[in-house]
Design a protein around this motif. Sequence first.
Motif, PDB file in Angstrom:
ATOM      1  N   HIS A   1       0.834  -1.185   0.000  1.00 49.40           N
ATOM      2  CA  HIS A   1       0.000   0.000   0.000  1.00 49.40           C
ATOM      3  C   HIS A   1       0.877   1.247   0.000  1.00 49.40           C
ATOM      4  O   HIS A   1       2.101   1.168   0.049  1.00 49.40           O
ATOM      5  CB  HIS A   1      -0.898  -0.009   1.233  1.00 49.40           C
ATOM      6  N   GLY A   2       0.247   2.406  -0.057  1.00 53.97           N
ATOM      7  CA  GLY A   2       0.965   3.667   0.050  1.00 53.97           C
ATOM      8  C   GLY A   2       0.671   4.325   1.387  1.00 53.97           C
ATOM      9  O   GLY A   2      -0.446   4.220   1.903  1.00 53.97           O
TER      10      GLY A   2
ATOM     11  N   LYS B   1      -1.376  13.280  10.667  1.00 56.97           N
ATOM     12  CA  LYS B   1      -2.241  12.155  10.337  1.00 56.97           C
ATOM     13  C   LYS B   1      -1.515  11.266   9.338  1.00 56.97           C
ATOM     14  O   LYS B   1      -0.854  11.763   8.425  1.00 56.97           O
ATOM     15  CB  LYS B   1      -3.566  12.627   9.740  1.00 56.97           C
ATOM     16  N   MET B   2      -1.634   9.960   9.530  1.00 58.01           N
ATOM     17  CA  MET B   2      -1.040   9.003   8.609  1.00 58.01           C
ATOM     18  C   MET B   2      -2.127   8.478   7.683  1.00 58.01           C
ATOM     19  O   MET B   2      -3.107   7.871   8.132  1.00 58.01           O
ATOM     20  CB  MET B   2      -0.383   7.842   9.363  1.00 58.01           C
ATOM     21  N   TYR B   3      -1.935   8.732   6.380  1.00 61.90           N
ATOM     22  CA  TYR B   3      -2.887   8.285   5.370  1.00 61.90           C
ATOM     23  C   TYR B   3      -2.399   6.972   4.747  1.00 61.90           C
ATOM     24  O   TYR B   3      -1.218   6.832   4.439  1.00 61.90           O
ATOM     25  CB  TYR B   3      -3.067   9.345   4.278  1.00 61.90           C
ATOM     26  N   ILE B   4      -3.349   6.049   4.567  1.00 60.36           N
ATOM     27  CA  ILE B   4      -3.070   4.758   3.936  1.00 60.36           C
ATOM     28  C   ILE B   4      -4.014   4.614   2.752  1.00 60.36           C
ATOM     29  O   ILE B   4      -5.229   4.784   2.889  1.00 60.36           O
ATOM     30  CB  ILE B   4      -3.305   3.582   4.916  1.00 60.36           C
ATOM     31  N   PHE B   5      -3.433   4.307   1.583  1.00 60.54           N
ATOM     32  CA  PHE B   5      -4.287   4.117   0.406  1.00 60.54           C
ATOM     33  C   PHE B   5      -3.923   2.811  -0.309  1.00 60.54           C
ATOM     34  O   PHE B   5      -2.749   2.492  -0.502  1.00 60.54           O
ATOM     35  CB  PHE B   5      -4.136   5.265  -0.596  1.00 60.54           C
ATOM     36  N   GLY B   6      -5.002   2.099  -0.733  1.00 57.98           N
ATOM     37  CA  GLY B   6      -4.843   0.933  -1.599  1.00 57.98           C
ATOM     38  C   GLY B   6      -4.062  -0.198  -0.967  1.00 57.98           C
ATOM     39  O   GLY B   6      -4.002  -0.359   0.249  1.00 57.98           O
ATOM     40  N   GLY B   7      -3.452  -1.005  -1.829  1.00 58.58           N
ATOM     41  CA  GLY B   7      -2.691  -2.153  -1.375  1.00 58.58           C
ATOM     42  C   GLY B   7      -3.238  -3.451  -1.947  1.00 58.58           C
ATOM     43  O   GLY B   7      -4.143  -3.463  -2.799  1.00 58.58           O
ATOM     44  N   ASN B   8      -2.706  -4.542  -1.454  1.00 56.74           N
ATOM     45  CA  ASN B   8      -3.049  -5.875  -1.933  1.00 56.74           C
ATOM     46  C   ASN B   8      -3.579  -6.695  -0.766  1.00 56.74           C
ATOM     47  O   ASN B   8      -2.944  -6.775   0.288  1.00 56.74           O
ATOM     48  CB  ASN B   8      -1.816  -6.538  -2.551  1.00 56.74           C
TER      49      ASN B   8
ATOM     50  N   ASN C   1      -5.232 -10.550  -0.215  1.00 60.87           N
ATOM     51  CA  ASN C   1      -5.630 -11.847  -0.782  1.00 60.87           C
ATOM     52  C   ASN C   1      -5.603 -11.837  -2.308  1.00 60.87           C
ATOM     53  O   ASN C   1      -6.452 -12.424  -2.973  1.00 60.87           O
ATOM     54  CB  ASN C   1      -7.025 -12.249  -0.292  1.00 60.87           C
ATOM     55  N   GLY C   2      -4.611 -11.141  -2.882  1.00 63.84           N
ATOM     56  CA  GLY C   2      -4.475 -11.097  -4.329  1.00 63.84           C
ATOM     57  C   GLY C   2      -5.378 -10.107  -5.023  1.00 63.84           C
ATOM     58  O   GLY C   2      -5.388 -10.031  -6.254  1.00 63.84           O
ATOM     59  N   ARG C   3      -6.126  -9.312  -4.267  1.00 64.59           N
ATOM     60  CA  ARG C   3      -7.046  -8.335  -4.855  1.00 64.59           C
ATOM     61  C   ARG C   3      -6.596  -6.927  -4.475  1.00 64.59           C
ATOM     62  O   ARG C   3      -6.270  -6.653  -3.323  1.00 64.59           O
ATOM     63  CB  ARG C   3      -8.467  -8.586  -4.367  1.00 64.59           C
ATOM     64  N   TYR C   4      -6.611  -6.033  -5.456  1.00 66.12           N
ATOM     65  CA  TYR C   4      -6.201  -4.652  -5.220  1.00 66.12           C
ATOM     66  C   TYR C   4      -7.316  -3.882  -4.497  1.00 66.12           C
ATOM     67  O   TYR C   4      -8.504  -4.121  -4.729  1.00 66.12           O
ATOM     68  CB  TYR C   4      -5.877  -3.947  -6.539  1.00 66.12           C
ATOM     69  N   LEU C   5      -6.893  -2.948  -3.636  1.00 65.00           N
ATOM     70  CA  LEU C   5      -7.818  -2.141  -2.842  1.00 65.00           C
ATOM     71  C   LEU C   5      -7.781  -0.691  -3.294  1.00 65.00           C
ATOM     72  O   LEU C   5      -6.813  -0.241  -3.909  1.00 65.00           O
ATOM     73  CB  LEU C   5      -7.455  -2.239  -1.353  1.00 65.00           C
ATOM     74  N   SER C   6      -8.838   0.068  -2.962  1.00 67.09           N
ATOM     75  CA  SER C   6      -8.906   1.475  -3.362  1.00 67.09           C
ATOM     76  C   SER C   6      -9.428   2.372  -2.249  1.00 67.09           C
ATOM     77  O   SER C   6      -9.871   3.485  -2.513  1.00 67.09           O
ATOM     78  CB  SER C   6      -9.814   1.627  -4.594  1.00 67.09           C
TER      79      SER C   6
ATOM     80  N   PRO D   1      -8.642   0.477  -7.978  1.00 65.18           N
ATOM     81  CA  PRO D   1      -7.816  -0.251  -7.001  1.00 65.18           C
ATOM     82  C   PRO D   1      -6.415  -0.471  -7.541  1.00 65.18           C
ATOM     83  O   PRO D   1      -6.220  -0.748  -8.729  1.00 65.18           O
ATOM     84  CB  PRO D   1      -8.567  -1.583  -6.842  1.00 65.18           C
ATOM     85  N   CYS D   2      -5.421  -0.327  -6.680  1.00 68.38           N
ATOM     86  CA  CYS D   2      -4.033  -0.486  -7.118  1.00 68.38           C
ATOM     87  C   CYS D   2      -3.166  -0.914  -5.948  1.00 68.38           C
ATOM     88  O   CYS D   2      -3.569  -0.826  -4.778  1.00 68.38           O
ATOM     89  CB  CYS D   2      -3.494   0.807  -7.737  1.00 68.38           C
TER      90      CYS D   2
END
Length: 587
Positions: A104-105, A112-119, A121-126, A160-161
């Motif tokens: 993820h990023g 504040k800590m921002y978290i975006f996306g990631g992997n 179970n093999g599926r990309y998040l958004s 999602p990425c």
Amino acid sequence: MASTEAMRLFVKILEEEDPAWYSRVADTEIEPVNDVEMNNPIVESISPPEDVYPESKTIATENGGLLETQDKDVISEGLGSVGVYDQWIAPSVSGQRPRRRYEHGAAVLQEKMYIFGGNHNGRYLSDLQVLDLKNLTWSKVETKASTEISDLSEALSLAPCAGHSLISWEDKLILIGGHTKDPSETVTVKEFDPYKCIWSSLKTYGKAPVSRGGQSVTLVGTSLVMFGGEDAKRSLLNDLHILDLETMTWDEIDTVGVPPSPRSAHAAAVHAERYLLIFGGGSHATCFNDLHVLDLQSMEWSRPTQQGEIPSPRAGHAGVIIGENWFIAGGGNNKSGVSETVVLNVSTLVWSVVTSVQGRVPLASEGLSLVVSSFGGEDILISFGGYNGRYSNEVHVIKPSYKSTLQPKTMESPVPDTVSVPHPMTNVTRDMETELETIQDGKIREITIDNVDLDPLKMSKESTEHLMLALKGEKEELGATLAKEQMHTLQLKQELDDAETRNTDITKELQSVRSQLAAEQSRCFKLEVDVAELRQKLQTMEALEKELELLQRQKAASEQVAQSLKQRQSSGGVWGWLAGSPEELKP
């Protein structure tokens, strides 16, 4: 094939056959089994559900001890609850935790800590999640449509990425690159406004880099420096591109020297706003622990000599730089996660181990994130997520005791010549050449004087001194020349070592490709044998079908003759048929 790559292919096939498959899957944590879990079984307590928060949490340290924090302390003091140095602790957090993930990023903006996306179970998040570092509370950011769009950007909902880069810049977040289900041809740049909660796509100029993920993106002044990664076809890269954030113009940089070999999932940092450092990363066959430095003024690569406790090869690690100390945590080597958190003094290039963890914990994971925030005048590192056979959504913090010895003015100046990060050979050689020219000029003048005054019949003490000075100058000249040759020899030796290392990496890649080719050839041979057998069976079936058809025809003919005989027998028998019926005998 790596488990993560197999998972990607599996999910891709599922989505092509049934795009709605994931919506029917129960929202539970699927913990895949990989080589790490099979070969290195580790007894670990079962993680609590995401919506249950214990009063205290612990994490194992190198000496076997456990550090503990309480909810009430963390909630009231936030990062101020970290009271020990150089030890990771897992503070309790409140709010709905994000889904477990890696690749993820992460970025810090306004405490504040921002978290975006990631992997996952093999599926990309958004999704976009935020952790308030004042009270350690999680919340999800709901983005909204924009009502005012400038001519340089457009509002959008992000696809999602994973494997992207998230950078904080002028009270906004910049998202670059990443693997997606339907990748674009070139790298896209997106921006998030935390006040309006809007994602926008920024228009860029120049030749944009090819689409990729697993790259490193480093902020240097008002520019972003992007190196390496893996494109949509899974080809590794080692190119260098710079994005000017003021003009939003891409520039592909032609460098000199020997660059790092193509790689992804490496770590990068910038020192003194001039030197870009690249450490580790991986290819399809191996992981690296090499250190490369790029002088952003001369655009020349070098590979300085590392000292101290040099880290083991790794990929998927994360790092942050504080002053002259570069902290690196996590990563793995395709067999197990890395347990040590290390620090590199970028002025002396000496590695040290900050601390180690035990067991299969998120800090010994690939694809985790690492950011830095300040509390009470002290820097605190914050880690989130990761994958080491299990996906994680845990938060860990550490207060490093390593302090920066650089002042702000010193940070703006180049690294001293005593450090091997820049180009010391070039500087020393240039100084020696200048000194040699001075010595040669002095020698010429001295020899000229000696030629005038040196008379065998009128040799004086003064002429003897001049002769001694000339000999001394010649000696110094020879010494300088020798030092220059030695320096040149060291440079050639370093280049040879770099070439041998790169050759070793390429050989490993070749061996891996050969192994895969041999496996494919064996598989093709087996398929050819199966095809031959099927063809033989098919020919046999055709012969049987022809024989069956012939028998059916013979059977039909026999049945027809039998039926005809039966009819004639019913009208008077065979002898009646031969003698003729009574009616036929009448006149």
